[in-house]
Design an enzyme around this catalytic site. Structure first.
Site, PDB file in Angstrom:
ATOM      1  N   ASN A   9     -22.109  10.546 -14.825  1.00 32.88           N
ATOM      2  CA  ASN A   9     -23.304   9.714 -14.725  1.00 32.88           C
ATOM      3  C   ASN A   9     -24.388  10.430 -15.525  1.00 32.88           C
ATOM      4  OD1 ASN A   9     -25.564   8.285 -14.055  1.00 32.88           O
ATOM      5  ND2 ASN A   9     -25.551   8.784 -11.874  1.00 32.88           N
ATOM      6  N   LYS A  11     -27.308   9.560 -16.279  1.00 35.60           N
ATOM      7  CA  LYS A  11     -28.690   9.315 -15.809  1.00 35.60           C
ATOM      8  C   LYS A  11     -29.623   9.094 -17.013  1.00 35.60           C
ATOM      9  CE  LYS A  11     -27.570  11.790 -11.595  1.00 35.60           C
ATOM     10  NZ  LYS A  11     -28.014  12.595 -10.480  1.00 35.60           N
ATOM     11  N   HIS A  95     -26.838   3.649  -6.327  1.00 31.39           N
ATOM     12  CA  HIS A  95     -27.057   5.108  -6.404  1.00 31.39           C
ATOM     13  C   HIS A  95     -28.301   5.480  -5.595  1.00 31.39           C
ATOM     14  CE1 HIS A  95     -27.810   9.108  -7.975  1.00 31.39           C
ATOM     15  NE2 HIS A  95     -26.567   9.102  -8.416  1.00 31.39           N
ATOM     16  N   GLU A  97     -30.616   7.459  -6.159  1.00 30.75           N
ATOM     17  CA  GLU A  97     -31.851   7.543  -6.938  1.00 30.75           C
ATOM     18  C   GLU A  97     -32.479   6.156  -7.105  1.00 30.75           C
ATOM     19  OE1 GLU A  97     -30.302   9.829 -10.233  1.00 30.75           O
ATOM     20  OE2 GLU A  97     -30.210  11.577  -8.929  1.00 30.75           O
ATOM     21  N   GLU A 172     -21.922  10.364  -2.028  1.00 26.46           N
ATOM     22  CA  GLU A 172     -22.867  11.297  -2.638  1.00 26.46           C
ATOM     23  C   GLU A 172     -23.937  11.683  -1.618  1.00 26.46           C
ATOM     24  OE1 GLU A 172     -22.852  10.975  -7.198  1.00 26.46           O
ATOM     25  OE2 GLU A 172     -24.339   9.588  -6.469  1.00 26.46           O
ATOM     26  N   GLY A 178     -28.089  17.185  -7.538  1.00 30.42           N
ATOM     27  CA  GLY A 178     -29.019  17.916  -8.402  1.00 30.42           C
ATOM     28  C   GLY A 178     -29.576  19.182  -7.785  1.00 30.42           C
ATOM     29  N   SER A 217     -23.567  17.872  -7.180  1.00 29.71           N
ATOM     30  CA  SER A 217     -23.383  19.240  -7.702  1.00 29.71           C
ATOM     31  C   SER A 217     -21.923  19.607  -7.898  1.00 29.71           C
ATOM     32  CB  SER A 217     -24.104  20.249  -6.803  1.00 29.71           C
ATOM     33  OG  SER A 217     -25.482  19.961  -6.751  1.00 29.71           O
TER      34      SER A 217
END
Ligand code: 13P
Length: 275
Positions: A9, A11, A95, A97, A172, A178, A217
C-alpha cells in the site's frame, strides 16, 4: 492450499520516476516466486503507469479506495468502474487512515466494497482496533462490528460475488500502523482465526478459501514469525513496500513459509504407514 498474498500500500508516496524504478525491480525479482501473489496499490494517478509497467508481469495492481458513488456530481471521487478500466485486480476499502478522517463509517465502507465487487475488483477490506480499544479488552468486539456488514450485510448475490472474486480481509491493528511496533504473531493469529470463524458462520467453504492478511509494521525482520502462523495468509505493507529490497525480501519469506506449510499439509494428508 491458500497461496500467500503480499500487497504494497503505497499510500501518498511516489513519483513517475521513482515508481518506474520500483516497479521494474519488483517485476524482475518476483517473476518466478512460488506460492505468493504479489500486488501493489498505488495512488490513482499512477494506475496507468502501473498497468503499462506490469501488464506482462505476475504482479497485480490496484487502487487504495473507490468511491461509494458510481456516477454523478461528486467532485474528486473516483468510481470502482473507472479504476477497473486500468486493469486493476484489487482495491483497498475501509483503511483505518480513511476511517480516521471520518470519511468512512462501516456503512460507507460497505457501499464502497459493493461497488468494487460490481466492477469486478477484489476488495481488500480492512479492519482493526485502536490501542485504547485493545487496552479496554474490546479488540474482538470492534473487529466483529467492522466485519458484521461484510459477513451478514451482503445479500446472497453480493456474497457469491465476494466469493468468486476472492475478497480479502486485512487485519490492521491501528496501533501497529506506521509505528514500527507490530502485533505479536500470537495476537495476530488469534484475531485472524476469529475473523475466519466469523466468515464460517455464514459460509464454511469460503472461510477456508478466503485470505486474511496482516498489516501494521510488517517488514522482513518480523515477516517469518507472522507468516508462519496458520491463519495469516499474507501482508499489507506500508513503509516496507516503498523499498524494493524490503518488499522483495518479504515476498521471499512468504514463499518460504508457504513451502513449509505445504509440506506440513502433505505430511498430515499422507496415509499412516502400518508396520
Ligand atoms: P505500515 O506497514 O507502514 O505500518 O503500514 C501498514 C498499512 O497501513 C498498510 O495498509
Amino acid at each position: 492450499m491458500r497461496k500467500k498474498l503480499v500487497i504494497g500500500n503505497w499510500k501518498l508516496h511516489g513519483s513517475l520516476l521513482e515508481n518506474q524504478a520500483l516497479l521494474n525491480r519488483l517485476k524482475q525479482e518476483l517473476h518466478d516466486i512460488e506460492g505468493v501473489d504479489a500486488a501493489v496499490c498505488l495512488p490513482y494517478v499512477y494506475l496507468y503507469q502501473a498497468q503499462a509497467a506490469l501488464q506482462d508481469s505476475t504482479i497485480a495492481w490496484g487502487a487504495q479506495n473507490v468511491s461509494q458513488f458510481t456516477e454523478g456530481a461528486y467532485t474528486s471521487c473516483i468510481s470502482a468502474q473507472m479504476v477497473a478500466e486500468f486493469g486493476c485486480t484489487y482495491t483497498i476499502v475501509g483503511h483505518s487512515e480513511r476511517r480516521a478522517l471520518k470519511l468512512e463509517s462501516n456503512q460507507v465502507a460497505t457501499k464502497r466494497l459493493l461497488n468494487a465487487l460490481h466492477a469486478g475488483l477484489t476488495p481488500i477490506f480492512c479492519v482493526g482496533e485502536t490501542l485504547d480499544e485493545r487496552d479496554g479488552g474490546m479488540a474482538e468486539l470492534i473487529v466483529r462490528n467492522q466485519m458484521l456488514n461484510v459477513v451478514y450485510g451482503l445479500d446472497s448475490q453480493a456474497f457469491a460475488l465476494a466469493k468468486k472474486l476472492n475478497m480479502v480481509i486485512a487485519y490492521e491493528p491501528v496501533w501497529a500502523i506506521g509505528t514500527g511496533e507490530h502485533a505479536s504473531p500470537e495476537q495476530a493469529q488469534r484475531m485472524h482465526a476469529f475473523i475466519r470463524m466469523m466468515i464460517a458462520e455464514r459460509d464454511r467453504e469460503f472461510s477456508e478459501q478466503i485470505r486474511i492478511v496482516y498489516g501494521g509494521s510488517m517488514a522482513p525482520q518480523n515477516a517469518e514469525s507472522l507468516l508462519s502462523m496458520p491463519d495469516i495468509d499474507g501482508g499489507l505493507l506500508g513503509r516496507a513496500a516503498l523499498v524494493a529490497e524490503d518488499f522483495i525480501d518479504t515476498c521471499r519469506i512468504a514463499s518460504h513459509c508457504w513451502q513449509q506449510q505445504r509440506q506440513l499439509h502433505a505430511q498430515a494428508a499422507a496415509p499412516a504407514v502400518i508396520v
